[in-house]
Design a protein around this motif. Sequence first.
Motif, PDB file in Angstrom:
ATOM      1  N   ALA A  24       0.893  -1.170   0.603  1.00 55.66           N
ATOM      2  CA  ALA A  24      -0.470  -0.202  -0.308  1.00 55.66           C
ATOM      3  C   ALA A  24       1.158   1.076  -0.135  1.00 55.66           C
ATOM      4  CB  ALA A  24      -0.603  -0.195   1.116  1.00 55.66           C
ATOM      5  N   ARG A  25       2.320   1.326   0.617  1.00 58.40           N
ATOM      6  CA  ARG A  25       3.258   2.178   0.597  1.00 58.40           C
ATOM      7  C   ARG A  25       4.080   2.450  -0.244  1.00 58.40           C
ATOM      8  NH1 ARG A  25       4.940   2.407   6.530  1.00 58.40           N
ATOM      9  NH2 ARG A  25       3.401   3.181   6.477  1.00 58.40           N
ATOM     10  N   PHE A  26       4.302   1.684  -0.964  1.00 57.55           N
ATOM     11  CA  PHE A  26       5.607   2.042  -1.932  1.00 57.55           C
ATOM     12  C   PHE A  26       5.048   1.371  -3.072  1.00 57.55           C
ATOM     13  CE2 PHE A  26       7.577   1.340   1.921  1.00 57.55           C
ATOM     14  CZ  PHE A  26       8.530   2.391   2.030  1.00 57.55           C
ATOM     15  N   SER A  27       3.425   0.595  -3.541  1.00 57.29           N
ATOM     16  CA  SER A  27       3.077   0.505  -4.903  1.00 57.29           C
ATOM     17  C   SER A  27       2.709   1.435  -5.833  1.00 57.29           C
ATOM     18  CB  SER A  27       1.752  -0.098  -5.365  1.00 57.29           C
ATOM     19  OG  SER A  27       1.090  -0.865  -6.171  1.00 57.29           O
ATOM     20  N   THR A  28       4.013   0.829  -7.220  1.00 57.23           N
ATOM     21  CA  THR A  28       3.673   2.526  -8.326  1.00 57.23           C
ATOM     22  C   THR A  28       2.463   2.460  -8.944  1.00 57.23           C
ATOM     23  OG1 THR A  28       5.113   0.371  -9.592  1.00 57.23           O
ATOM     24  CG2 THR A  28       6.259   2.309  -8.381  1.00 57.23           C
ATOM     25  N   TYR A  29       1.538   1.780  -8.726  1.00 56.03           N
ATOM     26  CA  TYR A  29       0.320   1.300  -9.756  1.00 56.03           C
ATOM     27  C   TYR A  29      -0.594   1.520  -9.091  1.00 56.03           C
ATOM     28  CZ  TYR A  29       3.592  -1.793 -12.128  1.00 56.03           C
ATOM     29  OH  TYR A  29       4.144  -2.852 -12.695  1.00 56.03           O
ATOM     30  N   ARG A  30      -0.715   2.478  -7.538  1.00 53.35           N
ATOM     31  CA  ARG A  30      -1.753   2.533  -6.614  1.00 53.35           C
ATOM     32  C   ARG A  30      -1.513   4.528  -6.386  1.00 53.35           C
ATOM     33  NH1 ARG A  30      -2.823  -1.682  -1.628  1.00 53.35           N
ATOM     34  NH2 ARG A  30      -4.138  -0.159  -1.455  1.00 53.35           N
ATOM     35  N   ASP A  31      -2.633   5.202  -7.231  1.00 51.14           N
ATOM     36  CA  ASP A  31      -2.424   6.517  -6.835  1.00 51.14           C
ATOM     37  C   ASP A  31      -1.966   6.943  -5.476  1.00 51.14           C
ATOM     38  OD1 ASP A  31      -2.177   6.478 -10.248  1.00 51.14           O
ATOM     39  OD2 ASP A  31      -4.427   6.758 -10.016  1.00 51.14           O
ATOM     40  N   ASP A  32      -2.666   6.050  -4.943  1.00 42.46           N
ATOM     41  CA  ASP A  32      -2.993   6.741  -3.094  1.00 42.46           C
ATOM     42  C   ASP A  32      -1.894   6.530  -2.577  1.00 42.46           C
ATOM     43  OD1 ASP A  32      -3.277   4.050  -3.064  1.00 42.46           O
ATOM     44  OD2 ASP A  32      -5.322   4.001  -2.016  1.00 42.46           O
ATOM     45  N   SER A  33      -0.600   5.695  -3.359  1.00 45.01           N
ATOM     46  CA  SER A  33      -0.111   5.352  -1.982  1.00 45.01           C
ATOM     47  C   SER A  33       1.398   6.461  -1.602  1.00 45.01           C
ATOM     48  CB  SER A  33       1.220   3.871  -3.394  1.00 45.01           C
ATOM     49  OG  SER A  33       1.758   3.934  -4.227  1.00 45.01           O
ATOM     50  N   GLU A  34       2.198   6.135  -1.179  1.00 42.68           N
ATOM     51  CA  GLU A  34       2.897   7.179  -0.633  1.00 42.68           C
ATOM     52  C   GLU A  34       3.759   7.418  -1.874  1.00 42.68           C
ATOM     53  OE1 GLU A  34       4.623   8.293   3.213  1.00 42.68           O
ATOM     54  OE2 GLU A  34       4.006   5.911   3.910  1.00 42.68           O
ATOM     55  N   VAL A  35       4.585   6.586  -2.537  1.00 45.34           N
ATOM     56  CA  VAL A  35       5.446   6.416  -3.161  1.00 45.34           C
ATOM     57  C   VAL A  35       5.194   7.687  -4.528  1.00 45.34           C
ATOM     58  CG1 VAL A  35       6.389   5.146  -5.393  1.00 45.34           C
ATOM     59  CG2 VAL A  35       6.813   4.653  -3.198  1.00 45.34           C
ATOM     60  N   CYS A  36       3.806   7.045  -4.843  1.00 44.49           N
ATOM     61  CA  CYS A  36       2.960   8.246  -6.352  1.00 44.49           C
ATOM     62  C   CYS A  36       2.509   9.462  -5.727  1.00 44.49           C
ATOM     63  CB  CYS A  36       1.852   7.029  -6.600  1.00 44.49           C
ATOM     64  SG  CYS A  36       2.551   5.443  -7.737  1.00 44.49           S
ATOM     65  N   ARG A  37       2.309   9.795  -4.847  1.00 39.96           N
ATOM     66  CA  ARG A  37       1.832  10.510  -4.179  1.00 39.96           C
ATOM     67  C   ARG A  37       2.844  11.324  -3.901  1.00 39.96           C
ATOM     68  NH1 ARG A  37       0.397  11.436   1.185  1.00 39.96           N
ATOM     69  NH2 ARG A  37       0.463   8.887   1.099  1.00 39.96           N
ATOM     70  N   LEU A  38       4.596  10.683  -3.693  1.00 41.19           N
ATOM     71  CA  LEU A  38       5.382  11.649  -3.207  1.00 41.19           C
ATOM     72  C   LEU A  38       6.542  12.211  -4.549  1.00 41.19           C
ATOM     73  CD1 LEU A  38       7.858  12.839  -1.664  1.00 41.19           C
ATOM     74  CD2 LEU A  38       8.971  10.778  -1.810  1.00 41.19           C
ATOM     75  N   ASP A  39       6.146  10.798  -5.827  1.00 46.97           N
ATOM     76  CA  ASP A  39       6.449  10.961  -7.317  1.00 46.97           C
ATOM     77  C   ASP A  39       5.331  12.920  -8.100  1.00 46.97           C
ATOM     78  OD1 ASP A  39       8.347  10.468  -9.335  1.00 46.97           O
ATOM     79  OD2 ASP A  39       6.764   9.465 -10.260  1.00 46.97           O
ATOM     80  N   ALA A  60      16.484   3.719  -8.456  1.00 45.79           N
ATOM     81  CA  ALA A  60      14.862   4.273  -8.652  1.00 45.79           C
ATOM     82  C   ALA A  60      14.406   5.659  -9.693  1.00 45.79           C
ATOM     83  CB  ALA A  60      14.584   4.896  -7.033  1.00 45.79           C
ATOM     84  N   TYR A  61      15.005   5.935  -9.741  1.00 42.96           N
ATOM     85  CA  TYR A  61      14.944   6.848 -11.174  1.00 42.96           C
ATOM     86  C   TYR A  61      14.847   6.589 -12.548  1.00 42.96           C
ATOM     87  CZ  TYR A  61      13.161  10.101  -7.271  1.00 42.96           C
ATOM     88  OH  TYR A  61      12.880  10.489  -5.771  1.00 42.96           O
ATOM     89  N   ALA A  62      15.887   5.078 -12.983  1.00 45.85           N
ATOM     90  CA  ALA A  62      15.755   4.810 -13.927  1.00 45.85           C
ATOM     91  C   ALA A  62      15.250   5.303 -14.885  1.00 45.85           C
ATOM     92  CB  ALA A  62      16.252   3.400 -14.034  1.00 45.85           C
ATOM     93  N   THR A  63      13.388   4.986 -14.652  1.00 40.48           N
ATOM     94  CA  THR A  63      12.384   4.895 -15.548  1.00 40.48           C
ATOM     95  C   THR A  63      11.570   5.854 -16.246  1.00 40.48           C
ATOM     96  OG1 THR A  63      10.675   4.539 -14.035  1.00 40.48           O
ATOM     97  CG2 THR A  63      11.288   2.511 -14.826  1.00 40.48           C
ATOM     98  N   GLY A  64      12.317   7.453 -15.185  1.00 40.52           N
ATOM     99  CA  GLY A  64      12.003   8.493 -15.202  1.00 40.52           C
ATOM    100  C   GLY A  64      11.484   8.826 -14.166  1.00 40.52           C
ATOM    101  N   ARG A  65      10.448   8.000 -13.618  1.00 36.75           N
ATOM    102  CA  ARG A  65       9.676   8.653 -12.205  1.00 36.75           C
ATOM    103  C   ARG A  65      10.221   7.368 -11.077  1.00 36.75           C
ATOM    104  NH1 ARG A  65       4.261   5.277 -12.566  1.00 36.75           N
ATOM    105  NH2 ARG A  65       3.962   5.774 -10.116  1.00 36.75           N
ATOM    106  N   LEU A  66      10.059   7.556  -9.771  1.00 37.92           N
ATOM    107  CA  LEU A  66      10.592   6.770  -8.340  1.00 37.92           C
ATOM    108  C   LEU A  66       9.813   5.273  -8.652  1.00 37.92           C
ATOM    109  CD1 LEU A  66      11.694   7.236  -5.751  1.00 37.92           C
ATOM    110  CD2 LEU A  66       9.598   7.950  -4.603  1.00 37.92           C
ATOM    111  N   ASP A  67      10.863   5.070  -8.826  1.00 36.85           N
ATOM    112  CA  ASP A  67      10.365   3.695  -8.620  1.00 36.85           C
ATOM    113  C   ASP A  67      11.184   2.859  -7.754  1.00 36.85           C
ATOM    114  OD1 ASP A  67       9.388   0.858  -8.584  1.00 36.85           O
ATOM    115  OD2 ASP A  67       9.197   0.977 -10.644  1.00 36.85           O
ATOM    116  N   PRO A  68      11.072   2.737  -6.487  1.00 37.74           N
ATOM    117  CA  PRO A  68      11.286   1.941  -5.375  1.00 37.74           C
ATOM    118  C   PRO A  68      11.773   0.700  -5.668  1.00 37.74           C
ATOM    119  CG  PRO A  68      10.744   2.537  -4.196  1.00 37.74           C
ATOM    120  CD  PRO A  68      10.157   3.098  -5.129  1.00 37.74           C
ATOM    121  N   SER A  69      11.343  -0.339  -7.169  1.00 35.73           N
ATOM    122  CA  SER A  69      10.770  -2.035  -6.786  1.00 35.73           C
ATOM    123  C   SER A  69      12.177  -2.489  -6.346  1.00 35.73           C
ATOM    124  CB  SER A  69       9.514  -1.904  -7.361  1.00 35.73           C
ATOM    125  OG  SER A  69       8.822  -1.247  -7.108  1.00 35.73           O
ATOM    126  N   GLY A  70      12.810  -2.533  -6.995  1.00 34.41           N
ATOM    127  CA  GLY A  70      14.212  -2.996  -6.759  1.00 34.41           C
ATOM    128  C   GLY A  70      15.064  -3.171  -6.096  1.00 34.41           C
TER     129      GLY A  70
END
Length: 254
Positions: A48-63, A96-106
């Motif tokens: 819920a916090r780190f998903s790049t597929y959920r608009d309400d996740s912290e990662v997406c809101r920070l991005d 974590a920005y290799a795709t052009g957006r924040l994605d720490p999934s790795g």
Amino acid sequence: MAADRPGLTRVEHVMGTAIELDLADDLPPARLAELADRTFDWLREVDARFSTYRDDSEVCRLDRGVLRLADASADLRLVLQRCADLWAATDGWFDAYATGRLDPSGYVKGWSAQVASDRLVAAGAPNHCLNAGGDVVVRGLSPTGGPWRIGVRHPDDWASVCLVLAGSDLAVATSGVHHRGHHVIDPRRGVPARGLRLVTVVGPDLGYADAYATAALAMGEPGVRWLDRLDGHLHAVVTDDDRLLHSTHLPLVD
């Protein structure tokens, strides 16, 4: 798990993948179920916090800039600091920005599984295996009383393995093409990385092993030489031309 063996096995779908937890300690069933519940509750919290597929996740809101870093959770700030440290340690190949957006999934999947494993040990369950979609942490002994066996899936055939490892207190992270194709981005060119189709890294911590596997895959074939120099870790790779290369002391099962 056989009825005459201690422990519990549970599989749930979290973070877009099947996650399997095997608890091998001889504890009361209610206690085992409680530990499994806690483990999967934590993994769902991470999703819920780190998903790049959920608009309400912290990662997406920070991005998107609608959440300030100062207002982010302690876990998110920790992960971003670790990602920054890994960017420096890998000369920018883990990005974590290799795709052009924040994605720490790795880093996140391996990190969250390692945290879950550490919590199980602290809670009195030192013998377990947690397999988070191919990123595996094993502790103590398996239900048979021997070391755990970890199969690494072949990039050409998801139903088969290209090697099997055995051990206790190991973290085994794999990054590869599998069914997703060449999805890891070469951060220097901004295109899918080529040269390696699978990288498995074995070490003491699953978060770092996960990140190192991602970095080596991004490097392509030069990643093999980089892995050879990576202190405290062993590896196996499958190249684009189907060569299987691995560390001399990798704990392989014949």
